[in-house]
Design a protein around this motif. Structure first.
Motif, PDB file in Angstrom:
ATOM      1  N   PHE A   2       0.861  -1.183   0.000  1.00 52.36           N
ATOM      2  CA  PHE A   2       0.000   0.000   0.000  1.00 52.36           C
ATOM      3  C   PHE A   2       0.899   1.235   0.000  1.00 52.36           C
ATOM      4  CE2 PHE A   2      -2.482  -3.233   2.209  1.00 52.36           C
ATOM      5  CZ  PHE A   2      -3.654  -3.197   1.488  1.00 52.36           C
ATOM      6  N   SER A   3       1.536   1.526  -1.107  1.00 54.14           N
ATOM      7  CA  SER A   3       2.451   2.661  -1.149  1.00 54.14           C
ATOM      8  C   SER A   3       1.696   3.964  -0.930  1.00 54.14           C
ATOM      9  CB  SER A   3       3.180   2.700  -2.484  1.00 54.14           C
ATOM     10  OG  SER A   3       2.258   2.847  -3.520  1.00 54.14           O
ATOM     11  N   LEU A   5       0.109   4.986   1.671  1.00 51.39           N
ATOM     12  CA  LEU A   5      -1.213   4.666   2.182  1.00 51.39           C
ATOM     13  C   LEU A   5      -1.768   5.655   3.178  1.00 51.39           C
ATOM     14  CD1 LEU A   5      -3.468   2.610   2.093  1.00 51.39           C
ATOM     15  CD2 LEU A   5      -2.282   1.318   3.845  1.00 51.39           C
ATOM     16  N   SER A  19      -5.881  -0.242   7.571  1.00 56.47           N
ATOM     17  CA  SER A  19      -5.464  -0.886   6.331  1.00 56.47           C
ATOM     18  C   SER A  19      -6.166  -2.230   6.153  1.00 56.47           C
ATOM     19  CB  SER A  19      -3.945  -1.080   6.349  1.00 56.47           C
ATOM     20  OG  SER A  19      -3.535  -1.841   5.256  1.00 56.47           O
ATOM     21  N   GLU A 102      -7.487  -0.794  -6.137  1.00 57.03           N
ATOM     22  CA  GLU A 102      -6.316  -0.667  -5.266  1.00 57.03           C
ATOM     23  C   GLU A 102      -6.568   0.475  -4.291  1.00 57.03           C
ATOM     24  OE1 GLU A 102      -2.562  -0.344  -7.381  1.00 57.03           O
ATOM     25  OE2 GLU A 102      -3.519  -1.296  -9.114  1.00 57.03           O
ATOM     26  N   GLU A 104      -5.220   3.511  -2.533  1.00 58.93           N
ATOM     27  CA  GLU A 104      -4.129   4.468  -2.688  1.00 58.93           C
ATOM     28  C   GLU A 104      -3.859   5.241  -1.401  1.00 58.93           C
ATOM     29  OE1 GLU A 104      -2.238   5.304  -5.719  1.00 58.93           O
ATOM     30  OE2 GLU A 104      -2.973   3.270  -6.090  1.00 58.93           O
ATOM     31  N   GLY A 105      -4.882   5.413  -0.559  1.00 53.25           N
ATOM     32  CA  GLY A 105      -4.688   6.162   0.672  1.00 53.25           C
ATOM     33  C   GLY A 105      -5.910   6.095   1.568  1.00 53.25           C
ATOM     34  N   SER A 132      -8.956   6.564  -0.813  1.00 50.58           N
ATOM     35  CA  SER A 132      -8.684   6.899  -2.209  1.00 50.58           C
ATOM     36  C   SER A 132      -8.505   5.566  -2.912  1.00 50.58           C
ATOM     37  CB  SER A 132      -7.414   7.737  -2.338  1.00 50.58           C
ATOM     38  OG  SER A 132      -7.617   9.005  -1.780  1.00 50.58           O
ATOM     39  N   LYS A 134      -8.099   3.423  -6.412  1.00 51.30           N
ATOM     40  CA  LYS A 134      -7.733   3.437  -7.826  1.00 51.30           C
ATOM     41  C   LYS A 134      -8.463   2.268  -8.482  1.00 51.30           C
ATOM     42  CE  LYS A 134      -3.731   2.923 -10.860  1.00 51.30           C
ATOM     43  NZ  LYS A 134      -2.279   2.644 -10.832  1.00 51.30           N
ATOM     44  N   THR A 142      -8.477   3.774 -15.976  1.00 47.08           N
ATOM     45  CA  THR A 142      -8.158   3.893 -14.554  1.00 47.08           C
ATOM     46  C   THR A 142      -8.662   5.237 -14.047  1.00 47.08           C
ATOM     47  OG1 THR A 142      -6.182   2.553 -14.847  1.00 47.08           O
ATOM     48  CG2 THR A 142      -6.282   3.889 -12.868  1.00 47.08           C
ATOM     49  N   VAL A 144      -9.432   7.405 -10.056  1.00 50.28           N
ATOM     50  CA  VAL A 144      -9.334   7.389  -8.598  1.00 50.28           C
ATOM     51  C   VAL A 144     -10.595   8.026  -8.042  1.00 50.28           C
ATOM     52  CG1 VAL A 144      -8.050   8.207  -6.580  1.00 50.28           C
ATOM     53  CG2 VAL A 144      -6.818   7.471  -8.630  1.00 50.28           C
TER      54      VAL A 144
END
Length: 182
Positions: A2-3, A5, A19, A102, A104-105, A132, A134, A142, A144
């Motif tokens: 989770f880059s 995140l 998470s 995914e 994102e945050g 957030s 994606k 794609t 967000v």
């Protein structure tokens, strides 16, 4: 995994819990998306029994992702739950079905712009967060989106849906409620 995140919660136990909760909700949502064969609501006037059965199945399935303190039967009769259904449908199935999501945050609600109304927060909601997400669709587009996540008694949901009795009458309330984008 989770880059990028967490804006405010990096490295904390709360961040790990958020998470895991967010991933669990998103996994449930993706399972619903992949297992849904029809997004058409039966006509309540033409097929009232089929409509009621469909609505009950939707609310029972959604109750792991949506906090529903009211009786399902009351919500089906009130029909206000349809708004929530359309929020899901428009967010994840229009113009193309989302095939992957995914995270994102995750941020706790603050004053920056969000596409949801946060007034009339129910007493049972502890905190409101925003994910957030994606999303990638069947045609590889794609985008967000900001999606809510609430905590209620240590559990996490996307929304709450409840019947509220007011001086004007009975109202089905969604929290947070999507606001129209002008």
């Amino acid at each position: 995994m989770f880059s990028g995140l967490f804006d405010l919660l990096s490295g904390t136990q709360e961040a790990d819990t958020l998470s895991e909760a967010a991933r669990g909700l998103v996994d449930q949502l993706q399972a619903v998306i992949s297992n849904t064969s029809s997004f058409e609501i039966p006509n309540p006037d033409g097929s009232p029994i089929e409509y009621k059965n469909w609505a009950m199945r939707f609310l029972e399935g959604a109750s792991s992702m949506i906090y529903i303190p009211s009786d399902f039967e009351q919500l089906v009769l009130a029909e206000g739950w349809q708004y929530l259904y359309y929020v899901f449908q428009v967010s994840f199935f229009m113009p193309a079905t989302v095939t992957s999501i995914e995270i994102e945050g995750i941020t706790e609600y603050n004053t920056k712009f969000i596409p949801f109304l946060l007034n009339n927060k129910p007493d049972f909601v502890d905190k409101t967060y925003f994910l957030s997400l994606k999303c990638t669709t069947e045609d590889e587009t794609t985008t967000v989106v900001q999606w809510p996540m609430i905590s209620v008694n240590g559990k996490y949901y996307f929304f709450s849906l409840d019947i509220v009795h007011t001086s004007e009458g009975t109202e089905v309330r969604l929290y947070p409620k999507s606001q129209p984008i002008l």
